[in-house]
Design a protein around this motif. Structure first.
Motif, mmCIF file in Angstrom:
data_model
loop_
_atom_site.group_PDB
_atom_site.id
_atom_site.type_symbol
_atom_site.label_atom_id
_atom_site.label_comp_id
_atom_site.label_asym_id
_atom_site.label_seq_id
_atom_site.Cartn_x
_atom_site.Cartn_y
_atom_site.Cartn_z
ATOM 1 N N GLY A 253 4.287 19.677 2.016
ATOM 2 C CA GLY A 253 3.983 18.474 3.131
ATOM 3 C C GLY A 253 3.160 17.503 2.233
ATOM 4 O O GLY A 253 3.242 16.215 2.234
ATOM 5 N N GLN A 254 2.091 17.985 1.772
ATOM 6 C CA GLN A 254 1.228 17.151 0.972
ATOM 7 C C GLN A 254 1.740 16.421 -0.392
ATOM 8 O O GLN A 254 1.408 15.332 -0.692
ATOM 9 C CB GLN A 254 -0.296 18.122 0.449
ATOM 10 N N ASP A 255 2.614 17.054 -0.985
ATOM 11 C CA ASP A 255 3.174 16.556 -1.998
ATOM 12 C C ASP A 255 3.944 15.536 -1.679
ATOM 13 O O ASP A 255 4.190 14.599 -2.413
ATOM 14 C CB ASP A 255 4.123 17.662 -2.896
ATOM 15 N N VAL A 256 4.996 15.663 -0.457
ATOM 16 C CA VAL A 256 5.614 14.571 -0.219
ATOM 17 C C VAL A 256 4.828 13.405 0.280
ATOM 18 O O VAL A 256 5.231 12.106 0.105
ATOM 19 C CB VAL A 256 6.623 14.951 1.171
ATOM 20 N N ILE A 257 3.718 13.438 0.981
ATOM 21 C CA ILE A 257 2.878 12.447 1.285
ATOM 22 C C ILE A 257 2.484 11.577 -0.037
ATOM 23 O O ILE A 257 2.437 10.454 -0.153
ATOM 24 C CB ILE A 257 1.560 12.793 2.013
ATOM 25 N N ALA A 258 2.149 12.395 -1.055
ATOM 26 C CA ALA A 258 1.661 11.817 -2.158
ATOM 27 C C ALA A 258 2.663 11.173 -3.080
ATOM 28 O O ALA A 258 2.650 10.045 -3.838
ATOM 29 C CB ALA A 258 1.067 12.761 -3.122
ATOM 30 N N SER A 259 3.962 11.624 -2.809
ATOM 31 C CA SER A 259 5.163 10.901 -3.501
ATOM 32 C C SER A 259 5.624 9.686 -2.712
ATOM 33 O O SER A 259 6.358 8.912 -3.318
ATOM 34 C CB SER A 259 6.133 12.078 -3.558
ATOM 35 N N GLN A 261 5.628 5.977 -2.224
ATOM 36 C CA GLN A 261 5.175 4.671 -3.131
ATOM 37 C C GLN A 261 6.097 3.631 -2.636
ATOM 38 O O GLN A 261 7.195 3.422 -2.328
ATOM 39 C CB GLN A 261 5.291 4.835 -4.643
ATOM 40 N N ILE A 262 5.091 2.438 -2.767
ATOM 41 C CA ILE A 262 6.155 1.166 -2.462
ATOM 42 C C ILE A 262 5.596 0.200 -3.749
ATOM 43 O O ILE A 262 4.396 0.306 -4.033
ATOM 44 C CB ILE A 262 5.679 0.359 -1.266
ATOM 45 N N GLY A 263 6.776 -0.143 -4.585
ATOM 46 C CA GLY A 263 6.356 -0.830 -5.745
ATOM 47 C C GLY A 263 5.637 -0.115 -6.951
ATOM 48 O O GLY A 263 4.551 -0.719 -7.436
ATOM 49 N N GLY A 264 5.812 1.372 -6.921
ATOM 50 C CA GLY A 264 4.864 1.821 -7.825
ATOM 51 C C GLY A 264 3.459 2.449 -7.409
ATOM 52 O O GLY A 264 2.730 2.951 -8.083
ATOM 53 N N GLU A 265 3.237 1.958 -6.345
ATOM 54 C CA GLU A 265 1.725 2.036 -5.782
ATOM 55 C C GLU A 265 1.883 3.097 -4.475
ATOM 56 O O GLU A 265 2.536 3.062 -3.733
ATOM 57 C CB GLU A 265 1.052 0.914 -5.231
ATOM 58 N N GLN A 266 1.036 3.905 -4.678
ATOM 59 C CA GLN A 266 0.838 5.197 -3.758
ATOM 60 C C GLN A 266 0.219 4.759 -2.367
ATOM 61 O O GLN A 266 -1.015 3.754 -2.482
ATOM 62 C CB GLN A 266 0.121 6.488 -4.345
ATOM 63 N N LEU A 267 0.793 5.184 -1.453
ATOM 64 C CA LEU A 267 0.391 4.360 0.160
ATOM 65 C C LEU A 267 -0.737 5.482 0.698
ATOM 66 O O LEU A 267 -1.765 4.972 1.217
ATOM 67 C CB LEU A 267 1.512 4.209 0.878
ATOM 68 N N PHE A 268 -0.319 6.667 0.339
ATOM 69 C CA PHE A 268 -1.431 7.828 1.093
ATOM 70 C C PHE A 268 -1.918 8.812 0.138
ATOM 71 O O PHE A 268 -0.959 9.037 -0.732
ATOM 72 C CB PHE A 268 -0.826 8.173 2.452
ATOM 73 N N PHE A 269 -3.149 9.258 0.390
ATOM 74 C CA PHE A 269 -3.522 10.316 -0.449
ATOM 75 C C PHE A 269 -3.959 11.559 0.195
ATOM 76 O O PHE A 269 -4.838 11.604 1.049
ATOM 77 C CB PHE A 269 -4.737 9.699 -1.320
ATOM 78 N N PRO A 270 -3.137 12.612 0.061
ATOM 79 C CA PRO A 270 -3.285 13.625 0.872
ATOM 80 C C PRO A 270 -4.540 14.714 0.562
ATOM 81 O O PRO A 270 -4.999 14.557 -0.677
ATOM 82 C CB PRO A 270 -2.151 14.751 0.340
ATOM 83 N N ASN A 271 -5.268 15.098 1.705
ATOM 84 C CA ASN A 271 -6.450 15.753 1.297
ATOM 85 C C ASN A 271 -6.823 16.825 2.373
ATOM 86 O O ASN A 271 -8.007 16.769 2.878
ATOM 87 C CB ASN A 271 -7.710 14.602 1.419
ATOM 88 N N ALA A 272 -5.567 17.364 2.770
ATOM 89 C CA ALA A 272 -5.792 18.512 3.855
ATOM 90 C C ALA A 272 -6.675 19.702 3.040
ATOM 91 O O ALA A 272 -6.564 19.844 1.796
ATOM 92 C CB ALA A 272 -4.325 19.229 4.150
ATOM 93 N N LYS A 273 -7.554 20.176 4.164
ATOM 94 C CA LYS A 273 -8.618 21.260 3.539
ATOM 95 C C LYS A 273 -7.890 22.559 3.044
ATOM 96 O O LYS A 273 -7.165 22.998 4.092
ATOM 97 C CB LYS A 273 -9.642 21.481 4.548
ATOM 98 N N LYS A 274 -8.065 23.132 1.971
ATOM 99 C CA LYS A 274 -7.395 24.449 1.745
ATOM 100 C C LYS A 274 -7.955 25.626 2.493
ATOM 101 O O LYS A 274 -8.888 25.586 3.019
ATOM 102 C CB LYS A 274 -7.562 24.604 0.249
#
Length: 274
Positions: A253-259, A261-274
C-alpha cells in the motif's frame, strides 16, 4: 414454438438470477468518508482498483471536507475515515468513535496566487508573514470555509499571524466548497488561496495562478486513517475496514501511494509507522 421459447427464456433468466444471487450477497464492500483532496487529486481512482484486485473488496468513497467526513464517522455512516486534521482526528479517537489513529502519508500545503502578486508575497517561505501582507493589502483571498482539514489549517495560520478573518470583509471570500471548486473561484477572481499540493498539481484551470509560498515547516500536511468503532456501531464492517487500513499501512500500500505521480511529480509521501 413461440410459447416454448418464451418459457425456456424465463427458465434461463430465473436460473441466472438464482445463480447470481449468492455472488451478489457475498460481495464485500466498505464505505470510506474522506477528503476532497484524496479524491480530486486522483489518488483513490489510482489506488482503489489495486486494493480491490488484492482483496476483492469494493470501496465507496464519500469525499467531503475533513470536518464533514468525521461527522459521517460519528453517525456510524462509514466504516473507515481517512482525513488530514490531526487535532480533530485525535479528538475523534478520544470521543470513542475510533480506537486508533494510524498515520498513512503526508504532503504539504502551498499558497497560490496570481502572477501579478499584488500583496508581494512571492518567493517567501513564511506562511504567516505572507498572510499578514495579504491582509494589509486587502488582496482577494479565497477560503474553502467548509471545516475541511485545509480550512482548519488556514485558520491556524491566520491566528498565528495575529489576524482575525471574516466573510464580512470584502477581500475575504468563503466558498463552502471542496478544493477543486475553491481553486476555480480563485482562478476566476485572480485571488490568493491555500491549497494542498496534490489537488493543485491535478488542477487544470489555473489561469494566472502560480505557487507563491511554499517550504514553511508549518505547511506540513499529515493524513491519518481510522476504523470507525465497531463496538459503538456494530454494523461497521470491521474485517473489511481493517483489511483496507492494513493494506494502506503495508509495504504494498505504501509503495502504491509513493508511485502515484502527475507530470513526474509525486503527490503523496507514505510515512506509516513500522
Amino acid at each position: 414454438m413461440k410459447f416454448i421459447s418464451t418459457r425456456l427464456l424465463a427458465i434461463v433468466l430465473t436460473n441466472a438470477v438464482f445463480l447470481a444471487s449468492p455472488a451478489i450477497a457475498q460481495e464485500k464492500s466498505i464505505v470510506i468518508s474522506s477528503t476532497t483532496s484524496t479524491e480530486q487529486s486522483g489518488l483513490f481512482e489510482f489506488m482503489l482498483p489495486i486494493f480491490k484486485m488484492k482483496t476483492g473488496i469494493n470501496v465507496k468513497v464519500v469525499a467531503v471536507g475533513t470536518g464533514q467526513a468525521l461527522d459521517i464517522g460519528r453517525r456510524g455512516d462509514a466504516d473507515v475515515v481517512f482525513v488530514h486534521d490531526k487535532p480533530a482526528e485525535e479528538k475523534f479517537v478520544e470521543e470513542g468513535f475510533a480506537t486508533k489513529r494510524n498515520e498513512v502519508m503526508y504532503n504539504d500545503f502551498v499558497l497560490i496566487g496570481p502572477k501579478s502578486d499584488p500583496a508581494k508575497v512571492g518567493g517567501g517561505k513564511d506562511i504567516q508573514a505572507a498572510l499578514q501582507k495579504i491582509s494589509t493589502a486587502q488582496a482577494p483571498f479565497v477560503s474553502r470555509g467548509d471545516k475541511s482539514g485545509t480550512h482548519a489549517a488556514e485558520l491556524r495560520y491566520w491566528k498565528g499571524a495575529g489576524i482575525t478573518v471574516s466573510p464580512t470583509q470584502a477581500w475575504y471570500k468563503e466558498t463552502g466548497s471542496g478544493m477543486g471548486p475553491a481553486l476555480n473561484t480563485a482562478s476566476a477572481m485572480n485571488g490568493y488561496i491555500l491549497a494542498d499540493r496534490a489537488t493543485w498539481l491535478s488542477f487544470k484551470n489555473r489561469g494566472d495562478l502560480v505557487i507563491l509560498v511554499q517550504g514553511d515547516p508549518r505547511l506540513f500536511n499529515q493524513y491519518g486513517v481510522m476504523l470507525v468503532n465497531p463496538v459503538k456501531y456494530p454494523h461497521v464492517k470491521k474485517a473489511e475496514g481493517q483489511a483496507f487500513i492494513d493494506w494502506l499501512l503495508s509495504k504494498n500500500g505504501q509503495d502504491v501511494i509513493a508511485s502515484y505521480q502527475i507530470g513526474g511529480e509525486q503527490l503523496f509521501f507514505p510515512n506509516a509507522k513500522k
